[in-house]
Design a protein around this motif. Structure first.
Motif, PDB file in Angstrom:
ATOM      1  N   LEU A 234       0.962  -1.155  -0.110  1.00 20.44           N
ATOM      2  CA  LEU A 234       0.062  -0.097   0.150  1.00 20.44           C
ATOM      3  C   LEU A 234       0.934   1.172   0.088  1.00 20.44           C
ATOM      4  CD1 LEU A 234      -2.574  -1.097   2.585  1.00 20.44           C
ATOM      5  CD2 LEU A 234      -2.432  -1.505   0.090  1.00 20.44           C
ATOM      6  N   ASP A 235       0.723   1.917  -0.886  1.00 16.42           N
ATOM      7  CA  ASP A 235       1.655   3.159  -1.495  1.00 16.42           C
ATOM      8  C   ASP A 235       1.218   4.363  -1.088  1.00 16.42           C
ATOM      9  OD1 ASP A 235       4.094   4.259  -2.110  1.00 16.42           O
ATOM     10  OD2 ASP A 235       4.336   3.370  -4.260  1.00 16.42           O
ATOM     11  N   ASP A 236       1.650   5.036  -0.102  1.00 24.16           N
ATOM     12  CA  ASP A 236       1.047   6.477   0.642  1.00 24.16           C
ATOM     13  C   ASP A 236       1.200   7.443  -0.698  1.00 24.16           C
ATOM     14  OD1 ASP A 236       3.757   7.233   1.024  1.00 24.16           O
ATOM     15  OD2 ASP A 236       2.828   7.777   3.101  1.00 24.16           O
ATOM     16  N   ASP A 237       2.068   7.238  -1.716  1.00 22.43           N
ATOM     17  CA  ASP A 237       2.022   8.139  -2.807  1.00 22.43           C
ATOM     18  C   ASP A 237       2.895   7.470  -3.976  1.00 22.43           C
ATOM     19  OD1 ASP A 237       5.053   8.503  -2.724  1.00 22.43           O
ATOM     20  OD2 ASP A 237       5.003  10.662  -2.030  1.00 22.43           O
ATOM     21  N   PRO A 238       2.764   7.929  -5.075  1.00 21.35           N
ATOM     22  CA  PRO A 238       3.099   7.026  -6.353  1.00 21.35           C
ATOM     23  C   PRO A 238       4.947   6.721  -6.237  1.00 21.35           C
ATOM     24  CG  PRO A 238       1.994   8.874  -7.126  1.00 21.35           C
ATOM     25  CD  PRO A 238       2.500   9.137  -5.591  1.00 21.35           C
ATOM     26  N   THR A 239       5.585   7.336  -5.481  1.00 24.59           N
ATOM     27  CA  THR A 239       6.976   7.211  -5.485  1.00 24.59           C
ATOM     28  C   THR A 239       7.683   5.908  -5.011  1.00 24.59           C
ATOM     29  OG1 THR A 239       7.254   8.441  -3.338  1.00 24.59           O
ATOM     30  CG2 THR A 239       7.226   9.869  -5.386  1.00 24.59           C
ATOM     31  N   GLY A 240       6.629   5.228  -4.366  1.00 22.66           N
ATOM     32  CA  GLY A 240       7.091   3.879  -3.733  1.00 22.66           C
ATOM     33  C   GLY A 240       7.767   2.897  -4.780  1.00 22.66           C
ATOM     34  N   VAL A 241       7.452   2.935  -5.946  1.00 17.91           N
ATOM     35  CA  VAL A 241       7.641   2.067  -7.018  1.00 17.91           C
ATOM     36  C   VAL A 241       9.350   2.280  -7.493  1.00 17.91           C
ATOM     37  CG1 VAL A 241       5.441   1.286  -7.653  1.00 17.91           C
ATOM     38  CG2 VAL A 241       6.643   3.272  -8.942  1.00 17.91           C
TER      39      VAL A 241
END
Length: 471
Positions: free
Chosen positions: A33-40
């Motif tokens: 669960l990524d709290d913004d799109p930068t986690g990838v």
């Protein structure tokens, strides 16, 4: 600090042999669960979903790939909305897991500089998972290490490397965040601070660099087995190999029946997902032919690093720069007039083949103490306007770059209308690229997600040059 790291033992071939033996035995679905799109920013070849309907959650379990990301964008949410969304997601995950008969782990991917709705998100997840009888959560594991961003945890203290210097996280500008601020750099003390001493520092277990470098699996596994009643554990790390050692022990303990939730930065998702490293993407990888239109860059983040990078980008004469006066948000009529005028300039220039950079005015809106949620609401309104610059872009841009977490999420989900994207890889350290889905507003274009707190002064300019320069 550098001397401490310099004298640590170096891993040999034994670790890689162990990894290749142990990792294939781990079959749980890994849901991030990524709290913004930068986690990838550390992975490639994996799907990112942007909604959490029951159908989408079910499709995540049916997806053949073990590792999947679900973008929540909760760092832009209020406390109430974060609670509601994580309750819905956890309920639907538990139901889908029972229906498909799959075991799973949940990773709450948060900011490597320790901002975000912590401990709220993992507390909600734990409560719902246990209420749904999915499993009892024995402990929470906190791993903010992020190699590409220069975030390292040493002797339980989390550092942000800046210009070769180790700055304790609690002494950086990120710790002064008006919504998610903190004062402690020692992660045990950070947890105590954020949980209001519900979990005192002396109750938090830690895995040391010495244990990891000694391949002391007995000690690491013993500590994992000791976790109960949602007790916390932190993991020191300065390399992905450190995380591999920990993950080997973790997988063994999970297979013996223990259950954990995770609050981590992006490096752990790469390691536990067994994602290989990949060369940085080039223009040829992303844009198969020279487009007649320009690209669109939107800059929303207000951290000092972003402002410095924007100033460096302005050295490029080939880019059309447009400042969006976000302070007009308090005057509805003037705000709407500003939006219309900027949109006309964007469309005109991109149609001429010029790449456009739209950036919000650099000074933040400050409504005074105690009004952080109101400020957040205005920020969301501004981000929504920036999103519309993408949504109403005509003709289709050759590429889109978004700078900042909230900005990049809104651009991806609302501006580009992406429902499911593929992570193509990274264009620079810690800077991921999505390939937009066929359902999106601009299908199959590269979407560069540029975190506000990542890169050197010239990194944004380098990325843009890579995409706009003629081959």
């Amino acid at each position: 600090m550098q001397q401490r790291i310099k004298h640590l033992p170096v891993y040999g071939l034994d670790l890689e042999t162990l990894w290749k033996t142990e990792r294939p035995t781990f079959q749980q679905k890994i849901i991030v669960l990524d709290d913004d799109p930068t986690g990838v920013q550390t992975v490639h070849g994996i799907p990112v979903y942007t909604d959490w309907s029951a159908e989408t959650i079910r499709s995540m379990f049916e997806e053949s790939r073990q590792l999947v990301f679900l973008l929540t964008n909760s760092r832009a949410f209020s406390v109430d909305e974060t609670t509601r969304v994580h309750t819905q997601i956890a309920e639907r995950i538990a139901i889908a897991a029972k229906e498909t008969g799959q075991d799973f782990i949940i990773i709450s991917r948060g900011d490597s500089t320790l901002r975000g709705h912590y401990p709220l998100e993992t507390e909600v997840l734990r409560n719902v998972i246990e209420k749904q009888d999915a499993y009892k959560v024995d402990g929470e594991i906190v791993i903010p290490f992020f190699k590409e961003g220069g975030r390292e945890t040493i002797d339980d203290v989390h550092y942000v490397k800046q210009n070769g210097n180790y700055i304790p996280a609690g002494e950086t500008e990120f710790a002064k965040d008006r919504m998610f601020g903190f004062t402690k750099s020692d992660l045990k003390e950070y947890i105590a601070e954020k949980t209001e001493n519900q979990f005192p520092a002396d109750s938090v277990l830690s895995i040391s660099l010495d244990e990891l470098r000694a391949l002391d699996f007995g000690s690491i596994e013993s500590k994992l087995h000791r976790l109960e009643s949602f007790q916390k554990m932190i993991v020191n790390a300065v390399s992905e190999e450190d995380l591999k050692v920990f993950t080997i022990a973790l997988m063994r303990v999970i297979q013996q029946g223990k259950h954990f939730l995770f609050r981590t930065a992006a490096s752990f998702t790469k390691v536990i997902g067994d994602i290989s490293s990949k060369p940085y993407l080039t223009k040829v990888d992303l844009i198969q032919k020279n487009s007649a239109t320009g690209g669109l860059i939107v800059v929303g983040s207000h951290v000092r690093k972003t402002t410095d990078q924007l100033n460096a980008l302005k050295a490029l004469d080939s880019i059309e720069f447009i400042e969006f006066d976000c302070h007009l948000v308090v005057d509805k009529e003037q705000f709407e007039k500003e939006i219309v005028q900027i949109q006309e300039r964007i469309n005109e220039k991109i149609g001429e083949g010029t790449t456009v950079c739209v950036y919000t005015s650099r000074s933040r809106i400050d409504l005074g103490e105690g009004r952080q949620e109101k400020e957040l609401a205005l920020s969301v309104k501004i981000s929504s306007a920036v999103t519309q610059f993408v949504a109403h872009c005509n003709p289709q841009p050759a590429f889109v770059i978004a700078k900042g977490g909230i900005t990049s999420s809104d651009v991806g989900t609302k501006g580009l209308a992406v429902k499911k994207a593929e992570v193509a890889g990274q264009i620079a350290p810690g800077i991921p690229v999505w390939k937009t889905g066929e359902e999106s507003r601009f299908p199959s274009i590269p979407y560069v997600i540029f975190p506000g707190n990542v890169g050197e002064v010239d990194t944004l300019r380098t990325v843009v040059e890579k995409l706009v320069n003629k081959d």
